[in-house]
Write a protein that holds these residues in place. Sequence first.
Motif, PDB file in Angstrom:
ATOM      1  N   LYS A   5       4.729  -1.825  -8.448  1.00  0.00           N
ATOM      2  CA  LYS A   5       3.883  -2.094  -7.205  1.00  0.00           C
ATOM      3  C   LYS A   5       4.514  -1.777  -5.915  1.00  0.00           C
ATOM      4  O   LYS A   5       4.181  -0.938  -5.041  1.00  0.00           O
ATOM      5  N   ALA A   6       5.797  -2.137  -5.926  1.00  0.00           N
ATOM      6  CA  ALA A   6       6.837  -1.877  -4.913  1.00  0.00           C
ATOM      7  C   ALA A   6       6.872  -0.089  -4.704  1.00  0.00           C
ATOM      8  O   ALA A   6       6.808   0.257  -3.503  1.00  0.00           O
ATOM      9  N   LYS A   7       7.060   0.575  -5.810  1.00  0.00           N
ATOM     10  CA  LYS A   7       7.063   2.108  -5.784  1.00  0.00           C
ATOM     11  C   LYS A   7       5.921   2.437  -4.938  1.00  0.00           C
ATOM     12  O   LYS A   7       5.998   3.624  -4.135  1.00  0.00           O
ATOM     13  N   LYS A   8       4.883   1.966  -5.591  1.00  0.00           N
ATOM     14  CA  LYS A   8       3.517   2.232  -4.812  1.00  0.00           C
ATOM     15  C   LYS A   8       3.121   2.275  -3.329  1.00  0.00           C
ATOM     16  O   LYS A   8       2.786   3.137  -2.633  1.00  0.00           O
ATOM     17  N   TYR A   9       3.652   1.201  -2.918  1.00  0.00           N
ATOM     18  CA  TYR A   9       3.740   0.740  -1.604  1.00  0.00           C
ATOM     19  C   TYR A   9       4.599   1.566  -0.745  1.00  0.00           C
ATOM     20  O   TYR A   9       4.280   2.198   0.294  1.00  0.00           O
ATOM     21  N   ALA A  10       5.668   1.751  -1.474  1.00  0.00           N
ATOM     22  CA  ALA A  10       6.837   2.893  -0.954  1.00  0.00           C
ATOM     23  C   ALA A  10       6.275   4.305  -0.753  1.00  0.00           C
ATOM     24  O   ALA A  10       6.361   5.073   0.487  1.00  0.00           O
ATOM     25  N   GLU A  11       5.421   4.699  -1.297  1.00  0.00           N
ATOM     26  CA  GLU A  11       4.786   5.921  -1.318  1.00  0.00           C
ATOM     27  C   GLU A  11       3.824   6.184  -0.098  1.00  0.00           C
ATOM     28  O   GLU A  11       3.437   7.219   0.214  1.00  0.00           O
ATOM     29  N   SER A  12       3.253   5.006   0.124  1.00  0.00           N
ATOM     30  CA  SER A  12       2.315   4.876   1.189  1.00  0.00           C
ATOM     31  C   SER A  12       2.996   4.607   2.627  1.00  0.00           C
ATOM     32  O   SER A  12       2.342   4.194   3.428  1.00  0.00           O
ATOM     33  N   ASP A  13       4.496   4.582   2.429  1.00  0.00           N
ATOM     34  CA  ASP A  13       5.154   4.419   3.670  1.00  0.00           C
ATOM     35  C   ASP A  13       4.909   2.941   4.071  1.00  0.00           C
ATOM     36  O   ASP A  13       5.531   2.572   5.253  1.00  0.00           O
ATOM     37  N   ASN A  14       4.744   2.110   3.277  1.00  0.00           N
ATOM     38  CA  ASN A  14       4.583   0.375   3.680  1.00  0.00           C
ATOM     39  C   ASN A  14       5.885  -0.058   2.873  1.00  0.00           C
ATOM     40  O   ASN A  14       5.982  -0.717   2.065  1.00  0.00           O
ATOM     41  N   TYR A  15       7.027   0.232   3.669  1.00  0.00           N
ATOM     42  CA  TYR A  15       8.284  -0.270   3.269  1.00  0.00           C
ATOM     43  C   TYR A  15       8.692  -1.813   3.171  1.00  0.00           C
ATOM     44  O   TYR A  15       9.184  -2.191   2.375  1.00  0.00           O
ATOM     45  N   THR A  16       8.243  -2.248   4.143  1.00  0.00           N
ATOM     46  CA  THR A  16       8.400  -3.537   4.248  1.00  0.00           C
ATOM     47  C   THR A  16       7.781  -4.599   3.339  1.00  0.00           C
ATOM     48  O   THR A  16       8.516  -5.398   2.728  1.00  0.00           O
TER      49      THR A  16
END
Length: 345
Positions: free
Chosen positions: A35-46
């Motif tokens: 899930k963290a990778k998925k959010y990272a891909e959409s630039d939601n790094y926090t």
Amino acid sequence: MNKILLIFLLSALCLQADAQRKEDQNLSAEEYFLKAKKYAESDNYTYAATLLKRAMEQEPANTEYELLMADLQYNRHAYFEAIPLYEKMLASDSKNLVYLTRLSEMYSMSSQKRKGMEYAERAMKLKPQNATDLIRIARAFYEVEHYPKAIEAYKQAEQIDAKNKDVPFKIANCYQKLTNYRDATLYFEKALALDPNNATKMYETANSCYDANQYQRALELYEMCESEGSFVNKTMYENWAMTYTQVKNYDKAIEKYESALSLSPFDKNLNLSLAETYMQKGDYKKSRDVIDKLLENIPEDGEILYTYGMTYYKGGNTNKAEQYFNRAFELDPSLKTLRYTKTSF
């Protein structure tokens, strides 16, 4: 959008976020990681970092999680979190250019700039072939004012990525710091050609042309800056006026000084520059008119009185000039040195 609709939309977003957070409870480490990778891909790094911390709590020795966390903290500019992670990974992979160049960049933006340069030097020995890596290295050298090495790295980046609009501008700034105005102007012009509507590059190219004694080109560019509008300020008009002075177009120089003064009418240095330009033109009365207005607000200023004396000296009235010089020297004895440098009695 009316207030009721806005409140409704904000409430809906909050509910959606709450629902997402509830969904993200009690997952396995692998699920948190994915899930963290998925959010990272959409630039939601926090939020990605928040999820990944939960995965790391379950599996603290997982190096894959550490690598992603380092990247997330780097991308969200949390360098104090990213640095120790990259340091740890570098210990087991000492020739990893990504780790070295990111560490060089992050340290260059901290109080440990020398450490940033050390990592940059290590990275350069590995002969990087990626423009992004080279730009990070160049920045580290720039921050410690090692401009020749910064230029070397930036030029290598330019060879790899010739369409990069910012690299020539950075090279130009390095040459400017070295007071190599000829090469600075060359690269400022190159940067402007790649990005012709960029007001900052237009203005800095104009200033560089002035430094390189390319006055006609500087005049063209200042006119473009005025048309563009972003740098219509006191300093731009002052620089423009100085350029007209260099080509002895005193009327135009006066016009630009007056434009600058319209934005800052009580600026002492601007007024003195205008007075000096009138003197260069040979209009000593107009020069004194400018100084008279200054003296109304600053009556006891040695520099102003000295300039007033110069209007008489250059006009041939040395006795009157001497009176003002003596008053100026009483107020500011350091001005006596000008007796031997600017004038001869």
